[in-house]
Design an enzyme around this catalytic site. Structure first.
Site, PDB file in Angstrom:
ATOM      1  N   LYS A 105       6.912  -4.183   2.268  1.00  0.00           N
ATOM      2  CA  LYS A 105       8.564  -4.438   2.072  1.00  0.00           C
ATOM      3  C   LYS A 105       9.392  -3.523   3.226  1.00  0.00           C
ATOM      4  O   LYS A 105      10.296  -3.867   3.828  1.00  0.00           O
ATOM      5  CB  LYS A 105       9.467  -4.079   0.680  1.00  0.00           C
ATOM      6  CG  LYS A 105       8.931  -2.570   0.064  1.00  0.00           C
ATOM      7  CD  LYS A 105       7.757  -2.888  -0.647  1.00  0.00           C
ATOM      8  CE  LYS A 105       7.257  -1.342  -1.113  1.00  0.00           C
ATOM      9  NZ  LYS A 105       6.784  -1.320  -2.337  1.00  0.00           N
ATOM     10  N   VAL A 132       8.635  -8.251  -2.558  1.00  0.00           N
ATOM     11  CA  VAL A 132       9.809  -7.761  -3.416  1.00  0.00           C
ATOM     12  C   VAL A 132       9.415  -8.343  -4.812  1.00  0.00           C
ATOM     13  O   VAL A 132       8.953  -9.449  -5.213  1.00  0.00           O
ATOM     14  CB  VAL A 132      10.999  -8.804  -2.846  1.00  0.00           C
ATOM     15  CG1 VAL A 132      12.212  -8.753  -3.739  1.00  0.00           C
ATOM     16  CG2 VAL A 132      11.271  -8.774  -1.689  1.00  0.00           C
ATOM     17  N   GLY A 187      -0.039   4.398 -10.487  1.00  0.00           N
ATOM     18  CA  GLY A 187      -0.001   3.733  -9.256  1.00  0.00           C
ATOM     19  C   GLY A 187       1.247   2.919  -9.016  1.00  0.00           C
ATOM     20  O   GLY A 187       1.076   1.812  -8.163  1.00  0.00           O
ATOM     21  N   LYS A 205      13.750  -4.061  -0.531  1.00  0.00           N
ATOM     22  CA  LYS A 205      13.806  -5.262  -1.090  1.00  0.00           C
ATOM     23  C   LYS A 205      15.224  -5.967  -0.973  1.00  0.00           C
ATOM     24  O   LYS A 205      14.932  -7.303  -0.884  1.00  0.00           O
ATOM     25  CB  LYS A 205      13.172  -4.962  -2.439  1.00  0.00           C
ATOM     26  CG  LYS A 205      11.855  -4.313  -2.534  1.00  0.00           C
ATOM     27  CD  LYS A 205      11.420  -3.896  -3.785  1.00  0.00           C
ATOM     28  CE  LYS A 205      10.023  -3.371  -3.968  1.00  0.00           C
ATOM     29  NZ  LYS A 205       9.930  -2.609  -5.001  1.00  0.00           N
TER      30      LYS A 205
END
Ligand code: HSE
Length: 438
Positions: A105, A132, A187, A205
């Protein structure tokens, strides 16, 4: 038909997820794409082969440039992240006539205009569904599913880490730093987690969503960005007393004067579905003229949810490999020659409602001073709450909600309020959106 050869740049969380999903669902994916899609090459400095069954069968190099230069690779999947060398790799892949799929992004928001122009020249595709809201097919929805509509505004919870932090603070009273550590371990967080908490990731985004919704160029530098670091538990509690939740929203709206693009903590009515999107989940609400409101919900981060979007792009690219480049869905939803130069509004010119909280001396007339400043500025109050001081303190809190005004008017009023002798410290201001739909 001969399978399509994919070169994967990055074998980390998303790269590993992509590798595993493609292998696990290979048969189903081939039935959908019309031909096999196989990873033949990958580039990674470090990776854990234990989590990647079958990785020994592909050519793994520590040099990503060798993959983008390899004539056997048809599609390059860029999952390295960050601005450089991702930009250089993607531009090299395009120059070499390869199609590109990316989850990056930051790269698209910052360098997308240049990348799409290069891709257009070479007649190759650059697909970025995973950039996104992770696994939610929001780009496909806006670019294709909503193509009949004039989009009026859209808003999204588009950073899972930030939403997870706000949810845990609200529900469990947990400490900010502690929740952030958990998001990193899972993560979800960016390599630099300030990108999550300061709203930069959400702004990347939002830049992409606004371009797709309104047919404007990518303009990351014009997004107003404010993080969640100053949200306190008391604001969360007071917001709830008024019937609102605080969410870190990306918001973009078309007005007569231009486009608003902003990322900031926002009070939204708790009865809205999007107010109930919790934890790392993402959601995007699009308000469009023909269809009305549509809401897209799902996992915005994580290995396999993001891989789901990457693989969907691979299928999309594979299906249209032989199509005439002029007849493909345009990268930014609108034909490149029809991108509009609508102005992006400065923050002073946007219009919104507000939540204000201030600490005041507990003596007669203070409330009247505050309300008269707001009245003079043409700011109408929607609700007001006064909290008495604790038994051993002499400061009360005033919390109020306003109707919609221009940000400039509110800034001037706050400056005057903060100058009053009876006000202690800064006024806390959180923007408020009712998200009323057609
Ligand atoms: N750091 C991002 C998030 C990852 O928390 O949503 C997905 O873009």
């Amino acid at each position: 038909m001969k399978p399509v050869n994919v070169g994967l740049l990055g074998l980390g969380t998303v790269g590993g997820g992509t590798f595993n999903v493609l292998n696990r669902n290979a048969e189903e994916i081939t039935r959908r794409a019309g031909r096999g899609i196989r990873i033949t090459h990958a580039a990674a400095r470090e990776y854990d082969p234990a989590g990647l069954p079958g990785v020994e069968g592909i050519d793994v190099s520590d040099d990503a440039f060798s993959v983008v230069e390899n004539p056997d690779v048809d599609i390059v999947v860029e999952l390295i992240g960050g601005y450089e060398p991702a930009r250089e790799l993607v531009l090299k892949a395009i120059a070499n006539g390869k199609h590109v799929v990316t989850a990056n992004k930051a790269l698209i928001a910052m360098h997308g205009n240049e990348i799409f122009a290069a891709a257009q020249d070479k007649g190759v595709m650059v697909a970025f569904e995973a950039a996104v809201a992770g696994g939610i097919p929001i780009i496909k929805a806006i670019r294709e599913g909503l193509a009949a509509n004039q989009i009026e505004w859209l808003t999204g919870i588009i950073n899972g880490t930030g939403n997870f932090i706000l949810t845990e603070m609200r529900d469990k009273g947990r400490d900010f730093a502690d929740v952030l550590k958990e998001a990193q371990a899972l993560g979800y967080a960016e390599a630099d987690p300030t990108f999550d908490v300061e709203g930069i990731d959400a702004a990347h985004k939002l830049t992409i969503l606004a371009a797709l919704a309104f047919g404007i160029p990518l303009q990351f530098d014009k997004v107003y960005t404010e993080g969640i670091g100053r949200i306190t538990r008391e604001d969360v509690v007071y917001a709830e007393q008024f019937g609102y939740r605080i969410k870190h929203l990306g918001y973009t709206r078309r007005t007569d004067r231009g486009i608003e693009m902003r990322v900031h903590p926002t009070l939204i009515p708790e009865r809205r579905l999007i107010a109930n999107v919790d934890g790392v989940m993402n959601a995007v609400l699009v308000n469009a003229d023909a269809v009305g409101p549509t809401l897209y919900y799902g996992a915005g981060a994580g290995a396999e949810p993001t891989a789901s979007a990457v693989v969907a792009d691979l299928v999309d690219v594979t299906r249209t490999l032989t199509a005439d480049p002029q007849n493909r869905v345009p990268h930014l939803a609108f034909q490149p020659g029809s991108i509009s130069d609508l102005p992006i509004l400065a923050m002073d010119d946007i219009e919104t409602a507000y939540y204000l909280r201030m600490q005041v001396a507990d003596r007669p007339g203070v409330m009247a001073e505050v309300t008269s400043i707001l009245g003079d500025a043409g700011i109408s109050i929607e609700a007001i709450l006064q909290k008495e001081p604790a038994p051993d303190a002499d400061r009360a809190s005033i919390i109020l909600l306003t109707h919609v005004v221009q940000e400039r008017q509110m800034n001037e009023a706050i400056t005057r309020i903060e100058a009053l002798d009876s006000i202690h410290g800064a006024v806390t201001r959180i923007r408020l959106e009712h998200l009323e739909v057609n």
